[in-house]
Design a protein around this motif. Structure first.
Motif, PDB file in Angstrom:
ATOM      1  N   ARG A  78      35.694 -41.169  46.622  1.00  0.00           N
ATOM      2  CA  ARG A  78      35.053 -39.858  46.434  1.00  0.00           C
ATOM      3  C   ARG A  78      35.615 -38.840  47.429  1.00  0.00           C
ATOM      4  NH1 ARG A  78      30.236 -37.977  44.058  1.00  0.00           N
ATOM      5  NH2 ARG A  78      29.423 -36.144  45.110  1.00  0.00           N
ATOM      6  N   ARG A  79      35.738 -39.239  48.700  1.00  0.00           N
ATOM      7  CA  ARG A  79      36.309 -38.335  49.713  1.00  0.00           C
ATOM      8  C   ARG A  79      37.744 -37.952  49.371  1.00  0.00           C
ATOM      9  NH1 ARG A  79      33.406 -41.356  53.294  1.00  0.00           N
ATOM     10  NH2 ARG A  79      35.142 -42.780  53.616  1.00  0.00           N
ATOM     11  N   ARG A 119      41.488 -33.896  47.283  1.00  0.00           N
ATOM     12  CA  ARG A 119      42.523 -33.569  46.311  1.00  0.00           C
ATOM     13  C   ARG A 119      42.153 -32.332  45.485  1.00  0.00           C
ATOM     14  NH1 ARG A 119      43.751 -38.785  43.625  1.00  0.00           N
ATOM     15  NH2 ARG A 119      41.756 -38.326  42.675  1.00  0.00           N
ATOM     16  N   ILE A 120      40.898 -32.222  45.057  1.00  0.00           N
ATOM     17  CA  ILE A 120      40.531 -31.075  44.212  1.00  0.00           C
ATOM     18  C   ILE A 120      40.303 -29.808  45.037  1.00  0.00           C
ATOM     19  CG2 ILE A 120      39.587 -32.467  42.353  1.00  0.00           C
ATOM     20  CD1 ILE A 120      36.786 -31.706  43.316  1.00  0.00           C
ATOM     21  N   ARG A 121      40.104 -29.923  46.338  1.00  0.00           N
ATOM     22  CA  ARG A 121      39.988 -28.721  47.174  1.00  0.00           C
ATOM     23  C   ARG A 121      41.291 -27.927  47.188  1.00  0.00           C
ATOM     24  NH1 ARG A 121      35.367 -28.047  50.095  1.00  0.00           N
ATOM     25  NH2 ARG A 121      34.153 -29.913  50.500  1.00  0.00           N
ATOM     26  N   VAL A 169      39.613 -24.828  40.821  1.00  0.00           N
ATOM     27  CA  VAL A 169      38.321 -25.266  41.350  1.00  0.00           C
ATOM     28  C   VAL A 169      37.928 -24.393  42.532  1.00  0.00           C
ATOM     29  CG1 VAL A 169      37.031 -27.217  42.276  1.00  0.00           C
ATOM     30  CG2 VAL A 169      38.749 -27.597  40.529  1.00  0.00           C
ATOM     31  N   ARG A 170      38.899 -23.983  43.348  1.00  0.00           N
ATOM     32  CA  ARG A 170      38.602 -23.107  44.481  1.00  0.00           C
ATOM     33  C   ARG A 170      38.071 -21.766  43.980  1.00  0.00           C
ATOM     34  NH1 ARG A 170      43.587 -22.140  47.270  1.00  0.00           N
ATOM     35  NH2 ARG A 170      43.576 -24.383  47.567  1.00  0.00           N
ATOM     36  N   GLN A 171      38.691 -21.235  42.927  1.00  0.00           N
ATOM     37  CA  GLN A 171      38.225 -19.974  42.356  1.00  0.00           C
ATOM     38  C   GLN A 171      36.821 -20.140  41.768  1.00  0.00           C
ATOM     39  OE1 GLN A 171      40.650 -18.560  39.145  1.00  0.00           O
ATOM     40  NE2 GLN A 171      39.827 -16.496  39.240  1.00  0.00           N
ATOM     41  N   LYS A 172      36.595 -21.262  41.106  1.00  0.00           N
ATOM     42  CA  LYS A 172      35.269 -21.542  40.552  1.00  0.00           C
ATOM     43  C   LYS A 172      34.242 -21.656  41.678  1.00  0.00           C
ATOM     44  CE  LYS A 172      32.826 -24.717  37.545  1.00  0.00           C
ATOM     45  NZ  LYS A 172      32.878 -25.935  36.762  1.00  0.00           N
ATOM     46  N   GLU A 178      31.281 -30.940  44.348  1.00  0.00           N
ATOM     47  CA  GLU A 178      30.400 -32.105  44.221  1.00  0.00           C
ATOM     48  C   GLU A 178      30.193 -32.469  42.751  1.00  0.00           C
ATOM     49  OE1 GLU A 178      29.286 -33.998  46.706  1.00  0.00           O
ATOM     50  OE2 GLU A 178      30.441 -32.722  48.064  1.00  0.00           O
ATOM     51  N   TYR A 179      30.050 -31.472  41.890  1.00  0.00           N
ATOM     52  CA  TYR A 179      29.883 -31.733  40.468  1.00  0.00           C
ATOM     53  C   TYR A 179      31.120 -32.425  39.903  1.00  0.00           C
ATOM     54  CZ  TYR A 179      29.506 -31.032  35.467  1.00  0.00           C
ATOM     55  OH  TYR A 179      29.479 -31.235  34.122  1.00  0.00           O
ATOM     56  N   GLU A 180      32.304 -31.894  40.230  1.00  0.00           N
ATOM     57  CA  GLU A 180      33.551 -32.506  39.756  1.00  0.00           C
ATOM     58  C   GLU A 180      33.685 -33.927  40.282  1.00  0.00           C
ATOM     59  OE1 GLU A 180      35.860 -31.262  37.668  1.00  0.00           O
ATOM     60  OE2 GLU A 180      34.801 -29.377  37.412  1.00  0.00           O
ATOM     61  N   ALA A 181      33.299 -34.131  41.545  1.00  0.00           N
ATOM     62  CA  ALA A 181      33.373 -35.473  42.130  1.00  0.00           C
ATOM     63  C   ALA A 181      32.395 -36.421  41.442  1.00  0.00           C
ATOM     64  CB  ALA A 181      33.107 -35.416  43.632  1.00  0.00           C
ATOM     65  N   ASP A 182      31.220 -35.948  41.092  1.00  0.00           N
ATOM     66  CA  ASP A 182      30.247 -36.793  40.382  1.00  0.00           C
ATOM     67  C   ASP A 182      30.801 -37.236  39.034  1.00  0.00           C
ATOM     68  OD1 ASP A 182      28.435 -36.568  42.447  1.00  0.00           O
ATOM     69  OD2 ASP A 182      27.270 -34.975  41.479  1.00  0.00           O
TER      70      ASP A 182
END
Length: 153
Positions: free
Chosen positions: A23-24, A29-31, A36-39, A131-135
């Motif tokens: 998860r970490r 990776r998505i940061r 995703v940053r714009q979202k 967090e949503y994307e990670a879930d």
């Protein structure tokens, strides 16, 4: 006599550690993803705008109309007949009294707004898109690694 739950906890620790490590890694990776940053920043702006509008827009206005309406027993005629002399006194007063009255209303508005803003931040915390994307990713990861994870009891 030993309990099976003590033995079951020992093998689960590596799987749980693997879950949180994955998860970490995924969040790191998505940061880096611009979408995703714009979202994330869009969600922050929408969250803050909603909290500010509710706290400084709705609640002070609601209280400014609701409390006098309750005190007049929900009778708008009584409310108007009580309010008209107060408004006439305000209009006929000197500019210093008017300025003091308006500043008092501004302070009351701000204090009610800040009270509800803090209250609103506590009751409705920000939900990060990371967090949503990670879930979502971790649900898929659990399904792919289902045979490696311990059976749920």
């Amino acid at each position: 006599m030993s309990t099976p739950s003590g033995q079951a906890k020992a093998p689960q620790a590596p799987e749980v550690a693997a879950y949180w490590a994955e998860r970490r890694r995924y969040i790191e990776r998505i940061r880096k993803s611009p979408e995703v940053r714009q979202k994330y920043w869009r969600e922050v702006a929408i969250y803050l705008a909603r909290r500010l509008l509710w706290s400084f827009g709705f609640f002070p206005v609601f209280m400014a109309f609701w409390v006098p309406l309750v005190l007049s027993s929900f009778n708008p005629v009584v409310l108007a007949s009580d309010l008209i002399p107060v408004l006439q006194d305000f209009v006929n007063s000197n500019p210093e009294v008017q300025a003091t009255t308006l500043s008092t209303f501004a302070i009351a508005w701000a204090s009610v707004g800040f009270f509800f803003l803090i209250f609103d931040f506590v009751l409705t915390p920000f939900k990060s898109p990371y967090e949503y994307e990670a879930d979502v990713y971790m649900r898929a990861w659990e399904q792919l690694n289902h045979e490696q994870l311990p059976a749920k009891v």
